[in-house]
Motif scaffolding. Structure first.
Motif, short mmCIF file in Angstrom:
data_model
loop_
_atom_site.label_atom_id
_atom_site.label_comp_id
_atom_site.label_asym_id
_atom_site.label_seq_id
_atom_site.Cartn_x
_atom_site.Cartn_y
_atom_site.Cartn_z
N THR A 154 0.83 -1.21 0.00
CA THR A 154 0.00 0.00 0.00
C THR A 154 0.87 1.26 0.00
N ALA A 155 1.91 1.27 0.80
CA ALA A 155 2.81 2.43 0.82
C ALA A 155 3.48 2.62 -0.53
N GLN A 156 3.78 1.51 -1.19
CA GLN A 156 4.40 1.59 -2.51
C GLN A 156 3.40 2.07 -3.56
N ALA A 157 2.13 1.75 -3.36
CA ALA A 157 1.10 2.14 -4.34
C ALA A 157 0.77 3.62 -4.28
N PHE A 158 1.06 4.26 -3.13
CA PHE A 158 0.78 5.69 -2.94
C PHE A 158 2.06 6.40 -2.52
N PRO A 159 3.02 6.53 -3.41
CA PRO A 159 4.33 7.08 -3.01
C PRO A 159 4.28 8.53 -2.56
N GLN A 160 3.26 9.28 -2.94
CA GLN A 160 3.17 10.69 -2.54
C GLN A 160 2.38 10.87 -1.23
N ALA A 161 1.80 9.79 -0.71
CA ALA A 161 1.00 9.87 0.50
C ALA A 161 1.87 9.75 1.75
N ARG A 162 1.26 10.06 2.90
CA ARG A 162 1.96 9.94 4.18
C ARG A 162 1.31 8.83 5.01
N PHE A 163 2.13 7.91 5.50
CA PHE A 163 1.67 6.80 6.33
C PHE A 163 2.41 6.84 7.67
N VAL A 164 1.73 6.39 8.72
CA VAL A 164 2.34 6.28 10.04
C VAL A 164 2.09 4.87 10.56
N LEU A 165 3.14 4.17 10.92
CA LEU A 165 3.03 2.81 11.47
C LEU A 165 2.85 2.92 12.97
N ASP A 166 1.70 2.46 13.46
CA ASP A 166 1.43 2.52 14.89
C ASP A 166 2.15 1.41 15.64
N HIS A 167 2.67 1.75 16.80
CA HIS A 167 3.23 0.78 17.75
C HIS A 167 4.33 -0.10 17.14
N ALA A 168 5.03 0.45 16.13
CA ALA A 168 6.10 -0.31 15.45
C ALA A 168 5.62 -1.69 15.01
N ALA A 169 4.34 -1.77 14.63
CA ALA A 169 3.71 -3.03 14.19
C ALA A 169 3.66 -4.08 15.30
N LYS A 170 3.61 -3.61 16.55
CA LYS A 170 3.41 -4.50 17.70
C LYS A 170 4.38 -5.69 17.71
N PRO A 171 5.66 -5.43 17.87
CA PRO A 171 6.63 -6.55 17.89
C PRO A 171 6.34 -7.50 19.05
N PRO A 172 6.59 -8.79 18.87
CA PRO A 172 6.33 -9.77 19.94
C PRO A 172 7.42 -9.71 21.01
N ILE A 173 7.42 -8.62 21.77
CA ILE A 173 8.48 -8.40 22.76
C ILE A 173 8.46 -9.46 23.86
N ALA A 174 7.26 -9.84 24.30
CA ALA A 174 7.15 -10.83 25.37
C ALA A 174 7.77 -12.17 24.96
#
Length: 282
Positions: A154-174
């Motif tokens: 999706t980010a590649q399909a809209f190169p002029q748009a702005r995206f923000v990834l929330d919570h660093a994609a929720k890494p499995p820290i536990a």
């Protein structure tokens, strides 16, 4: 100006939040509003915040805009709209001229709750994103590792748009992390139009057994991938209260960012949120 770029308001007595029904979430199953947040911002040296959607309801977006209109510290709203609605353009236009509409900075959907890992790539969703970007709004990715390939496409399909990834994609820290998470957020970061919030990390760890040292490898990896100009601080209050107080969460992330250097820290606490969401900083 220091910005908390990810916080929520809700009242389970007035609306339904399906994700909140799990027994372990009982401590946060109560009302949280601007009056609850204000003293926390003051005590922790935070000047402003961005409130983010909690449920898939246009009524919530409208309520958040009304709150932002009368709450100077709320400088942005990341709301929810139905991206699959053919009349989305009209809905967005109405929101943007409503009281507080000038503070609508982005849209989010709880993609990680969809059964389809490629939900973002649906034709109707992509059409909705097109309408949203035509109005200069950012889009927040709420995804886990499973949905990252669709986010990348999706980010590649809209190169002029702005995206923000929330919570660093929720890494499995536990669970100690995963190579798949590490590789996929690196691939997403390679799209230069995506920022990353290092928010919500403590609640991906063991709630009663975490500290800044355990979070640091994940913050450091996000920083290595996204660089000093695309890393953003967010508290994820009040969800974060499951793992620690507002001050404990902010302090841990501050310690992690400080280890990465003063420039990284300074930009993550304000400058980068301004760029990602195009908010006024006073």
């Amino acid at each position: 100006m220091i910005i908390d770029a990810h916080q929520h308001f809700w009242d389970p007595a007035r609306a339904d939040y399906p994700w909140m029904n799990a027994p372990e979430l009982a401590p946060i199953r109560r009302a949280f509003g601007p009056a609850d947040l204000a003293p926390l911002l003051k005590a922790n040296g935070i000047d402003a915040s961005i409130v983010v959607q909690c449920r898939s309801a246009l009524e919530e977006t409208e309520e958040f805009l009304r709150i932002a209109h009368v709450t100077p510290s709320v400088i942005g709203v990341v709301g929810w709209v139905d991206l699959t609605d053919g009349g989305l353009g009209d809905t967005l236009d109405r929101l943007l001229v409503a009281p507080g509409g000038n503070k609508l900075v982005g849209i989010r959907h709880q993609v990680h709750d969809e059964s389809d890992a490629d939900w973002l790539l649906r034709e109707d969703v992509q059409r909705g994103l097109t309408a949203m970007f035509a109005r200069d709004l950012a889009y927040d990715f709420l995804v886990r590792t499973r949905e990252l390939p669709a986010a990348i496409a999706t980010a590649q399909a809209f190169p002029q748009a702005r995206f923000v990834l929330d919570h660093a994609a929720k890494p499995p820290i536990a669970d100690g992390g995963s190579a798949e998470w590490s590789e996929r957020i690196a691939a997403l970061a390679a799209c230069g139009n995506v920022w990353c919030k290092i928010s919500g990390l403590a609640t991906e760890a063991k709630w009663d057994d975490w500290d800044a040292e355990r979070l640091f490898p994940f913050v450091a990896h996000a920083a290595a991938c996204f660089g000093e100009d695309r890393l953003i601080y967010g508290s994820d209050w009040p969800v974060c209260l499951l793992a620690g107080s507002y001050g404990e969460i902010k302090g841990a992330l501050d310690a992690c960012l400080a280890k990465l250097g003063p420039v990284v820290r300074e930009k993550a606490f304000g400058t980068n949120a301004k760029a990602a969401y195009r908010v006024a900083m006073g």
